[in-house]
Design a protein around this motif. Structure first.
Motif, PDB file in Angstrom:
ATOM      1  N   ARG A  65       2.520   1.736  -3.340  1.00 33.64           N
ATOM      2  CA  ARG A  65       1.528   2.160  -4.333  1.00 33.64           C
ATOM      3  C   ARG A  65       1.161   3.629  -4.135  1.00 33.64           C
ATOM      4  O   ARG A  65       1.022   4.396  -5.083  1.00 33.64           O
ATOM      5  N   LYS A  66       0.997   4.004  -2.864  1.00 32.14           N
ATOM      6  CA  LYS A  66       0.672   5.394  -2.544  1.00 32.14           C
ATOM      7  C   LYS A  66       1.792   6.330  -3.004  1.00 32.14           C
ATOM      8  O   LYS A  66       1.536   7.376  -3.614  1.00 32.14           O
ATOM      9  N   SER A  67       3.024   5.964  -2.709  1.00 37.42           N
ATOM     10  CA  SER A  67       4.156   6.827  -3.080  1.00 37.42           C
ATOM     11  C   SER A  67       4.284   6.937  -4.584  1.00 37.42           C
ATOM     12  O   SER A  67       4.659   7.979  -5.105  1.00 37.42           O
ATOM     13  N   ARG A 122       1.804   6.840  -6.744  1.00 31.41           N
ATOM     14  CA  ARG A 122       0.756   7.768  -7.197  1.00 31.41           C
ATOM     15  C   ARG A 122       1.151   9.217  -6.903  1.00 31.41           C
ATOM     16  O   ARG A 122       0.953  10.112  -7.717  1.00 31.41           O
ATOM     17  N   LEU A 123       1.709   9.431  -5.691  1.00 31.32           N
ATOM     18  CA  LEU A 123       2.104  10.792  -5.320  1.00 31.32           C
ATOM     19  C   LEU A 123       3.242  11.292  -6.197  1.00 31.32           C
ATOM     20  O   LEU A 123       3.367  12.484  -6.457  1.00 31.32           O
ATOM     21  N   THR A 161       9.850  10.521   0.242  1.00 31.45           N
ATOM     22  CA  THR A 161       9.017   9.382  -0.143  1.00 31.45           C
ATOM     23  C   THR A 161       9.845   8.111  -0.214  1.00 31.45           C
ATOM     24  O   THR A 161       9.449   7.057   0.289  1.00 31.45           O
ATOM     25  N   TRP A 185       0.822  -1.212   0.000  1.00 27.93           N
ATOM     26  CA  TRP A 185       0.000   0.000   0.000  1.00 27.93           C
ATOM     27  C   TRP A 185       0.858   1.266   0.000  1.00 27.93           C
ATOM     28  O   TRP A 185       0.588   2.210  -0.734  1.00 27.93           O
ATOM     29  N   ILE A 186       1.880   1.245   0.869  1.00 28.43           N
ATOM     30  CA  ILE A 186       2.731   2.425   0.967  1.00 28.43           C
ATOM     31  C   ILE A 186       3.442   2.702  -0.350  1.00 28.43           C
ATOM     32  O   ILE A 186       3.532   3.837  -0.823  1.00 28.43           O
TER      33      ILE A 186
END
Length: 809
Positions: A81-83, A85-86, A99, A78-79
């Motif tokens: 994937r989040k990074s 996207r950011l 990040t 999750w982390i």
């Protein structure tokens, strides 16, 4: 209701927590909109918005649930994937590496840790950048269950060039991974290198970004490819990793990309430390190399040509060049010139050679060449002072092809750099044809540091050549002076024909008149006084005669500080020593008598202040007691001449001791030294603490005895005193004339237009210097009382004359 919500949250949040087949992973890629609709239909009116609102309102509940129920692997994905996207959002650039560091903190998978530990152990053996990348690629390939990989390394000599290298698993004899250059194109690796974005592609799913004929990496049985950029800590591309699978039913998924990304965080750290290690190791080698350079060029500075050759060889090895040239600047003629034009070393070996390798460099001089400043690459650098790094010589209009045409040598790359000293260009070094590729920024930086040593070495070499030429001129001048300032054989025969005098009537009288003897008679008397004090046991008569006659010849023909004065001072010292037997030791007596005889050798008739004011070369050599130091050095020079060393039969210990005493005695004749000596000795006498066993006390009385002998003209009978004062003032007036000619006003005592100042100056001189000196001498050596008595008698006469002049004026 809350139970339903909790159950719903659990179901929604766990997602893909359980193990699934690769086909089940496809559900993860379903759109969030569809998931929301399904959720809303199956939960009795509790919508996804309700759950989101609940979780936002109860962050503690969400945290406890995530911490207790969600596996670390899922959380890590999750982390990541989040990074990712950011990272696509523009405002992320403000966060820099934060990040990546966040992603690194979640890389805690047990298998991953073991792989990374293995990687670390492997890198300890060979922590090079290529090795780090290769081992990292192996780890990622294993982690995502890929069938194989290719590693494309960015061009190390030009990081901005997107050409890539194909890293092969086979290695060279040195253990290095073989590399094969590939061309740019619309291929997957080159696309990833340009965009710095990962790419996943399958053979059965065409991608519009890559035309069919350009689907590099999908030939043969390769069915799926995942291409990942590897970014350095400075944000630049290090490499592109291409992973593949042959099984058509096993494509790469987002999860594989996330796993690879998590490893690349560790890879970035490994690359960072590998970069630091390589820089430190390279710097150490460079430092060792520079130390070897400094040692070689400064310890073995033989000639300018030898130094130039060494510099060229060092520079060639430093940047791994095939040829080297060094040109020196001729500022007067506006030219560059070289006595050694071209140097090439076969089998140069390591980039930074060791000290032993440095010493093996051979010298091959050639004829001098010259050309005007501004001509060719070297001429341009000498004019502008800027570094030129040319990757294609024939494409540069400044390049002069004439040399290549004459020699048949082909120039491809050039690194040309100026050499400075004191902000002025003194030379240019030109490196030609780097063995591999073109000259880099690292080469420029390394050579700029080396150029500092080049400048210093060349500067000192020029100074060394000047000093060496000056030394040769000095030797020639010394030979000439020695010939003219050494007693001749004729003089030796004249004075020595009657042998050493056995008696000199009146020589032991403080009131002896030196003016009644001729120059040679003074020399015979000086020899008599020496042998009377010390005998000839341990001294060679002919050496003593040569020494005395040469001392006579080295006194200049000035009005007062001439041979007569030197003899008179030696005679007074002879009287002090002879009449006070046992006061001084044998070595002290020897130093006192010889020091008195030689104390004004080569005196120019000018005082120390005049030497300093006129910036005399002597004043530049000796900042204090200028003339006295010169007198001592002249004494040593005479002693060093063949057949003149009267101390040659002394033991080495006595020889060293007597020279030290001799220097002390001659320097004591500086009146600037007399005043502190007088103060110290007066205090010792007043405190009744003087001891002949105290070395410092003995040194003080020796100095006072030298001053008393030097001033002995003031303690001679009046007729001798008056005659001496006449020549003293003539010398003073000559100095005053020189000062007036130089635009300075002389003091009244040295102004020949103020002769009436003579009596008053004598009163001041006798009162302030002579009488105090003889008082001290009389206190410690009572046998010197006649000197004090006559000095006081002369003082009264000068006072009477001064009073008469004052009354008449």
């Amino acid at each position: 209701m809350w139970t339903a919500i909790t159950r719903t949250v659990v179901t929604f949040c766990r997602g893909k927590q359980t193990k699934r087949s690769r086909s089940a992973v496809n559900h993860k890629e379903a759109s969030s909109t569809t998931a929301k609709m399904d959720f809303n239909k199956s939960n009795n009116g509790i919508t996804a918005d309700h759950v989101s609102e609940f979780l936002l309102s109860h962050p503690d509940f969400l945290e406890r649930y995530v911490m207790d129920e969600i596996e670390v692997e899922q959380l890590e994905r999750w982390i990541i994937r989040k990074s990712q996207r950011l990272k696509k959002k523009p405002d992320l650039t403000r966060n820099g590496r934060k990040t990546s560091l966040s992603r690194w903190k979640f890389c805690v998978h047990a298998d991953k840790r073991q792989m990374l530990q293995d990687l670390t152990q492997s890198l300890q053996l060979k922590p090079t950048k290529d090795h780090v990348l290769w081992e990292l690629a192996n780890c990622i390939c294993s982690a995502v269950s890929a069938d194989g990989f290719r590693l494309y390394l960015a061009d190390r000599n030009d990081p901005d060039d997107l050409r890539l290298f194909l890293g092969l698993e086979s290695t060279t004899e040195n253990g290095e991974h073989k590399q094969q250059r590939i061309t740019n194109g619309v291929s997957i690796p080159s696309y990833v290198a340009r965009t710095l974005e990962p790419v996943r592609i399958s053979k059965d799913k065409p991608d519009p970004r890559f035309p069919d004929q350009m689907m590099d990496g999908l030939q043969g049985d390769i069915a799926h490819v995942q291409c990942q950029p590897i970014i350095q800590s400075d944000g630049k591309l290090a490499a592109v990793l291409e992973l593949w699978r042959r099984d058509a039913g096993a494509p790469f998924y987002e999860e594989d990309e996330e796993i690879a990304s998590s490893y690349l965080v560790w890879g970035g750290i490994a690359l960072h430390y590998a970069h630091l290690y390589l820089n430190m190791n390279q710097q150490k080698k460079l430092n060792d190399f520079l130390l070897a350079v400094v040692k070689s060029i400064f310890q073995d500075m033989v000639s300018m040509d030898t130094l130039v050759m060494k510099i060229m060889n060092f520079a060639q090895r430093l940047v791994d060049a095939d040829r080297a040239s060094l040109f020196l600047v001729d500022s007067k003629n506006k030219e560059l010139y070289a006595t050694i034009f071209d140097v090439g070393v076969e089998n140069a070996g390591d980039l930074y050679p060791t000290s032993s390798e440095v010493e093996e460099i051979k010298v091959h001089p050639s004829k001098e060449i010259r050309f005007p400043l501004g001509t060719g690459i070297a001429g341009q650098v000498a004019m502008s002072g800027t570094v030129l790094n040319i990757k294609d010589a024939y494409a540069d209009a400044r390049f002069n092809r004439t040399v290549d045409q004459l020699t048949g040598y082909t120039t491809h790359t050039i690194l040309c750099m100026p050499i400075y000293i004191h902000k002025s260009i003194i030379g240019v070094v030109q490196m030609v044809n780097k063995h591999f590729g073109s000259f880099t920024k690292d080469d420029e930086e390394a050579f700029q540091m080396f150029a500092v040593y080049c400048g210093l070495a060349l500067h000192h070499a020029k100074l060394y050549d000047k000093i060496r030429r000056s030394e040769q001129k000095y030797k020639v001048a010394l030979e000439v002076l020695s010939y003219h300032n050494t007693c001749t054989e004729e003089e030796f025969e004249i004075v020595g024909k009657d042998g050493i005098p056995r008696e000199m009537i009146g020589a032991d009288d403080y009131y002896f008149n030196p003016f009644k003897l001729g120059d040679f008679e003074k020399a015979r008397c000086a020899i008599y006084m020496f042998t009377d004090l010390f005998g000839l046991n341990g001294f060679d008569p002919s050496t003593l005669l040569r020494f005395t006659l040469t001392v006579r010849k080295n006194y200049r023909r000035v009005p007062y500080h001439n041979w007569t004065h030197g003899f008179s001072v030696a005679n007074s010292m002879y009287c002090i020593i002879k009449k006070s037997k046992g006061v001084f030791t044998q070595m002290e007596c020897l130093a006192l008598y010889v020091g008195a005889l030689c104390h004004d050798l080569d005196h120019r008739g000018k005082n120390n202040k005049f030497m300093l004011d006129t910036e005399s070369p002597l004043a530049a050599i000796y900042s204090t007691s200028t003339m006295e130091h010169h007198h001592f050095n002249q004494t040593v020079t005479i002693l060093q001449q063949e057949g003149h060393n009267i101390f040659s039969k002394l033991s080495s210990r006595d020889y060293k001791h007597v020279l030290g005493l001799l220097k002390h005695c001659i320097l004591a004749t500086d009146l600037a030294v007399f005043f502190p000596n007088k103060t110290k000795l007066s205090q010792i006498i007043q405190s009744d603490t003087f001891s002949w066993d105290n070395y410092e006390h003995r040194s003080l009385i020796q100095a006072i005895a030298m001053t008393g002998s030097d001033l002995s003209a003031s303690a001679k009978p009046w007729d001798i005193q008056v005659e001496t004062v006449k020549v003293i003032f003539e010398e003073f007036y000559q100095q005053g004339d020189a000062e007036r000619a130089a635009g300075r006003k002389p003091i009244p005592m040295m102004d020949r237009y103020q002769p009436d100042q003579q009596p008053s100056s004598q009163v001041g001189f006798l009162t302030g210097i002579c009488v105090p000196c003889y008082n001290l001498l009389n206190t410690l050596i009572p046998e010197t009382k006649p000197m004090l008595d006559m000095c006081q008698e002369n003082l009264e006469r000068w006072r009477k004359i001064d009073e008469d002049i004052r009354e008449n004026n």
